[in-house]
Write an enzyme that holds these catalytic residues in place. Structure first.
Site, mmCIF file in Angstrom:
data_model
loop_
_atom_site.group_PDB
_atom_site.id
_atom_site.type_symbol
_atom_site.label_atom_id
_atom_site.label_comp_id
_atom_site.label_asym_id
_atom_site.label_seq_id
_atom_site.Cartn_x
_atom_site.Cartn_y
_atom_site.Cartn_z
ATOM 1 N N LYS A 141 0.827 -1.050 -0.145
ATOM 2 C CA LYS A 141 -0.013 0.015 0.023
ATOM 3 C C LYS A 141 0.889 1.433 0.099
ATOM 4 C CE LYS A 141 -3.926 -2.274 2.307
ATOM 5 N NZ LYS A 141 -5.074 -2.263 3.408
ATOM 6 N N TYR B 129 -12.256 -2.576 -3.808
ATOM 7 C CA TYR B 129 -12.826 -2.623 -2.535
ATOM 8 C C TYR B 129 -14.454 -2.729 -2.348
ATOM 9 C CZ TYR B 129 -8.441 -2.585 0.165
ATOM 10 O OH TYR B 129 -7.233 -3.068 0.776
ATOM 11 N N ASN C 189 -2.089 0.552 6.695
ATOM 12 C CA ASN C 189 -1.634 -0.846 7.222
ATOM 13 C C ASN C 189 -0.709 -1.638 6.386
ATOM 14 O OD1 ASN C 189 -3.562 -1.869 5.638
ATOM 15 N ND2 ASN C 189 -4.837 -3.016 7.316
ATOM 16 N N HIS D 213 -1.979 -5.412 1.585
ATOM 17 C CA HIS D 213 -3.270 -6.315 1.337
ATOM 18 C C HIS D 213 -3.102 -7.608 0.862
ATOM 19 C CE1 HIS D 213 -7.017 -7.559 -0.428
ATOM 20 N NE2 HIS D 213 -6.313 -8.016 -1.280
ATOM 21 N N GLU E 236 -9.333 -10.934 -7.610
ATOM 22 C CA GLU E 236 -8.410 -9.937 -7.523
ATOM 23 C C GLU E 236 -7.285 -9.910 -8.432
ATOM 24 O OE1 GLU E 236 -7.422 -9.900 -3.184
ATOM 25 O OE2 GLU E 236 -9.499 -9.315 -2.713
HETATM 26 P P1 RTP Z 1 -6.995 -5.725 3.477
HETATM 27 O O1 RTP Z 1 -8.339 -6.239 2.590
HETATM 28 O O2 RTP Z 1 -6.498 -4.464 2.845
HETATM 29 O O3 RTP Z 1 -6.075 -7.110 3.023
HETATM 30 O O4 RTP Z 1 -7.050 -5.976 4.869
HETATM 31 P P2 RTP Z 1 -7.990 -7.202 5.714
HETATM 32 O O5 RTP Z 1 -8.494 -8.169 4.906
HETATM 33 O O6 RTP Z 1 -7.086 -7.370 6.864
HETATM 34 O O7 RTP Z 1 -9.206 -5.913 6.369
HETATM 35 P P3 RTP Z 1 -10.744 -5.745 5.608
HETATM 36 O O8 RTP Z 1 -11.510 -6.411 6.470
HETATM 37 O O9 RTP Z 1 -10.543 -6.347 4.236
HETATM 38 O O10 RTP Z 1 -10.650 -4.468 5.433
HETATM 39 C C1 RTP Z 1 -10.017 -3.644 4.268
HETATM 40 C C2 RTP Z 1 -9.296 -2.467 4.856
HETATM 41 O O11 RTP Z 1 -10.043 -1.470 5.453
HETATM 42 C C3 RTP Z 1 -9.679 -0.855 6.462
HETATM 43 N N1 RTP Z 1 -10.333 -1.190 7.747
HETATM 44 N N2 RTP Z 1 -10.498 -0.059 8.400
HETATM 45 N N3 RTP Z 1 -11.660 1.514 10.694
HETATM 46 C C4 RTP Z 1 -11.818 0.361 10.712
HETATM 47 O O12 RTP Z 1 -12.514 -0.366 11.362
HETATM 48 C C5 RTP Z 1 -11.570 -0.670 9.414
HETATM 49 N N4 RTP Z 1 -11.683 -2.010 9.231
HETATM 50 C C6 RTP Z 1 -10.804 -2.127 7.996
HETATM 51 C C7 RTP Z 1 -8.102 -1.559 6.749
HETATM 52 O O13 RTP Z 1 -7.219 -0.587 6.187
HETATM 53 C C8 RTP Z 1 -8.270 -2.596 5.727
HETATM 54 O O14 RTP Z 1 -7.041 -3.096 5.412
HETATM 55 MG MG MG Z 2 -9.563 -7.759 3.127
#
Ligand code: RTP
Ligand code: MG
Length: 141
Positions: free
Chosen positions: A11, A51, A114, A117, A128
């Protein structure tokens, strides 16, 4: 467990920190091969489409804004159990909860910025990878 492919994005925060090489080293040391890669500055439309599953979530606007704030490095990783292996290397979504030694523990600032991804399941990995790469841009070996 069979060989899998997964979609990884370094990212904008981690690209800005000049951490692409260190993160690639972690993939390679874990036995994941980079079989496709490109650096891109995502358009808003491209980031929103990527997303789309989070469209109704309160953090969607901030997430898209962050993903278009600078260039990203997008790659397809291939290896045994690649989807879970990459998620293990990444650590928890919130870097405050990420295990020491994971990419997010070492490079991420916050739940919004963070660092990486990774696809979370075979169906999302397939979608994806196709979202960023044509078949002839993937070089398995
Ligand atoms: P990613 O898709 O980016 O790999 O991350 P992830 O699976 O660990 O998390 P996901 O639930 O898919 O959420 C995508 C991105 O959204 C942001 N996020 N912010 N503020 C919040 O509560 C929140 N929850 C998720 C994070 O940057 C996450 O990587
Ligand atoms: Mg995710």
């Amino acid at each position: 467990m069979a060989t899998q492919r997964t979609l990884s994005i370094i990212k904008p925060d981690a690209v800005a920190k000049n951490a692409i090489g260190e993160i690639y080293t972690r993939f390679e040391k874990a036995g994941l091969k980079i079989v496709a890669a490109k650096m891109m500055h995502l358009s808003r439309e491209k980031a929103e489409g990527f997303y789309a599953e989070h469209k109704e979530r309160p953090f969607f606007g901030d997430l898209v804004g962050f993903m278009i704030s600078g260039p990203v490095m997008v790659q397809t990783l291939e290896g045994e159990d690649a989807i879970a292996k990459n998620r293990d290397l990444m650590g928890a979504t919130n870097p405050k909860e990420a295990e020491p030694g994971t990419i997010r523990a070492d490079f991420a600032e916050s739940i919004d910025a963070n660092a990486v991804h990774g696809s979370d399941a075979p169906a999302s990995a397939e979608r994806e990878i196709a979202y960023f790469f044509t078949n002839d841009e993937i070089c398995p070996r």
